[in-house]
Design an enzyme around this catalytic site. Sequence first.
Site, PDB file in Angstrom:
ATOM      1  N   ASN A  59       0.752  -1.146  -0.005  1.00 39.29           N
ATOM      2  CA  ASN A  59      -0.069   0.039   0.026  1.00 39.29           C
ATOM      3  C   ASN A  59       1.052   1.366  -0.032  1.00 39.29           C
ATOM      4  O   ASN A  59       1.583   1.267   0.825  1.00 39.29           O
ATOM      5  CB  ASN A  59      -0.811  -0.091   1.381  1.00 39.29           C
ATOM      6  CG  ASN A  59      -2.043   1.107   1.334  1.00 39.29           C
ATOM      7  OD1 ASN A  59      -1.631   2.279   1.112  1.00 39.29           O
ATOM      8  ND2 ASN A  59      -3.153   0.592   1.088  1.00 39.29           N
ATOM      9  N   HIS A  70      -3.320   1.021  -3.679  1.00 35.12           N
ATOM     10  CA  HIS A  70      -3.615  -0.092  -2.638  1.00 35.12           C
ATOM     11  C   HIS A  70      -2.414  -1.051  -2.804  1.00 35.12           C
ATOM     12  O   HIS A  70      -1.718  -1.210  -3.921  1.00 35.12           O
ATOM     13  CB  HIS A  70      -4.855  -0.729  -2.906  1.00 35.12           C
ATOM     14  CG  HIS A  70      -5.979  -0.080  -2.193  1.00 35.12           C
ATOM     15  ND1 HIS A  70      -7.105  -0.293  -1.729  1.00 35.12           N
ATOM     16  CD2 HIS A  70      -6.162   1.387  -2.013  1.00 35.12           C
ATOM     17  CE1 HIS A  70      -8.029   0.533  -1.404  1.00 35.12           C
ATOM     18  NE2 HIS A  70      -7.151   1.687  -1.569  1.00 35.12           N
ATOM     19  N   GLU A  72      -2.536  -4.406  -3.541  1.00 35.17           N
ATOM     20  CA  GLU A  72      -2.706  -5.246  -4.884  1.00 35.17           C
ATOM     21  C   GLU A  72      -2.376  -4.629  -5.947  1.00 35.17           C
ATOM     22  O   GLU A  72      -1.795  -4.878  -6.916  1.00 35.17           O
ATOM     23  CB  GLU A  72      -3.848  -5.784  -4.802  1.00 35.17           C
ATOM     24  CG  GLU A  72      -4.386  -6.720  -3.481  1.00 35.17           C
ATOM     25  CD  GLU A  72      -4.906  -5.959  -2.252  1.00 35.17           C
ATOM     26  OE1 GLU A  72      -5.793  -6.686  -1.584  1.00 35.17           O
ATOM     27  OE2 GLU A  72      -4.760  -4.681  -2.101  1.00 35.17           O
ATOM     28  N   SER A  95      -7.763  -8.890   3.231  1.00 32.67           N
ATOM     29  CA  SER A  95      -8.951  -9.292   2.476  1.00 32.67           C
ATOM     30  C   SER A  95      -9.077  -8.016   1.704  1.00 32.67           C
ATOM     31  O   SER A  95      -9.079  -6.936   1.834  1.00 32.67           O
ATOM     32  CB  SER A  95     -10.260  -9.241   3.095  1.00 32.67           C
ATOM     33  OG  SER A  95     -11.357  -9.774   2.326  1.00 32.67           O
ATOM     34  N   CYS A  97     -10.388  -5.117  -0.980  1.00 29.54           N
ATOM     35  CA  CYS A  97     -11.259  -3.956  -0.886  1.00 29.54           C
ATOM     36  C   CYS A  97     -12.053  -4.296  -2.413  1.00 29.54           C
ATOM     37  O   CYS A  97     -11.639  -5.026  -3.277  1.00 29.54           O
ATOM     38  CB  CYS A  97     -11.117  -2.601  -1.113  1.00 29.54           C
ATOM     39  SG  CYS A  97     -10.057  -2.155  -2.289  1.00 29.54           S
ATOM     40  N   CYS A 100      -9.763  -3.641  -5.447  1.00 27.61           N
ATOM     41  CA  CYS A 100      -8.891  -4.545  -5.783  1.00 27.61           C
ATOM     42  C   CYS A 100      -9.574  -5.744  -6.321  1.00 27.61           C
ATOM     43  O   CYS A 100      -9.016  -6.475  -7.112  1.00 27.61           O
ATOM     44  CB  CYS A 100      -7.907  -4.705  -4.499  1.00 27.61           C
ATOM     45  SG  CYS A 100      -6.993  -3.281  -4.101  1.00 27.61           S
ATOM     46  N   ASP A 160      -8.737   5.052   4.200  1.00 31.47           N
ATOM     47  CA  ASP A 160      -8.329   4.389   3.266  1.00 31.47           C
ATOM     48  C   ASP A 160      -9.785   3.309   2.971  1.00 31.47           C
ATOM     49  O   ASP A 160      -9.543   3.098   1.702  1.00 31.47           O
ATOM     50  CB  ASP A 160      -7.375   3.134   4.036  1.00 31.47           C
ATOM     51  CG  ASP A 160      -6.822   2.345   3.073  1.00 31.47           C
ATOM     52  OD1 ASP A 160      -6.177   2.776   2.131  1.00 31.47           O
ATOM     53  OD2 ASP A 160      -7.194   0.995   2.846  1.00 31.47           O
TER      54      ASP A 160
END
Length: 167
Positions: A59, A70, A72, A95, A97, A100, A160
């Site tokens: 991130n 982010h 990912e 996990s 969002c 992503c 975020d």
Amino acid sequence: MTLTLVTLTSYSFFMPIRPEHDSFMKVAYAQALKSHQEGGLPIGAVLIEKGQLVAAGHNRRVQDGDPIAHGEMDCLRKAGRRSRYDQTTLYTTLSPCMMCAGAILQFGIGRVVVGEDRNFPGNVDFLRSRGVDVVLLSDAACIALMGGFIQEHPTLWDEDIAGRERA
């Protein structure tokens, strides 16, 4: 409360996970630690293909002032252009969002290994409902790192996730 970071040397002690996921989640976790040490959110990700590391990211929202940076997304950017993603596995410490998760579906990533969904449930069920093989590790170190961050920086965390429990 002071956030105590779990060091990589004690990673296996705190994180009893299956051996096939251990080495790659360690790299994602190291990326999360790197982000935290840079003043960002402690979320890391790695992209794997045929047992080989393709890319690693973390991130960078705070560091770059970029709302879509982010973990990912940073990892996928670093992977660069690829003709196919369906044989890849994305490891992420938290996990995903919805943004992503959308990228995972857009690129056809076939498998996602999630470190934890306790601090943020994200979109595991959404990904599964669209045919993505999702492995949830419920990893103790990932849970502790993100939970400590949220307690220490609730305003930054709220920013975020745009004030939503699921984003």
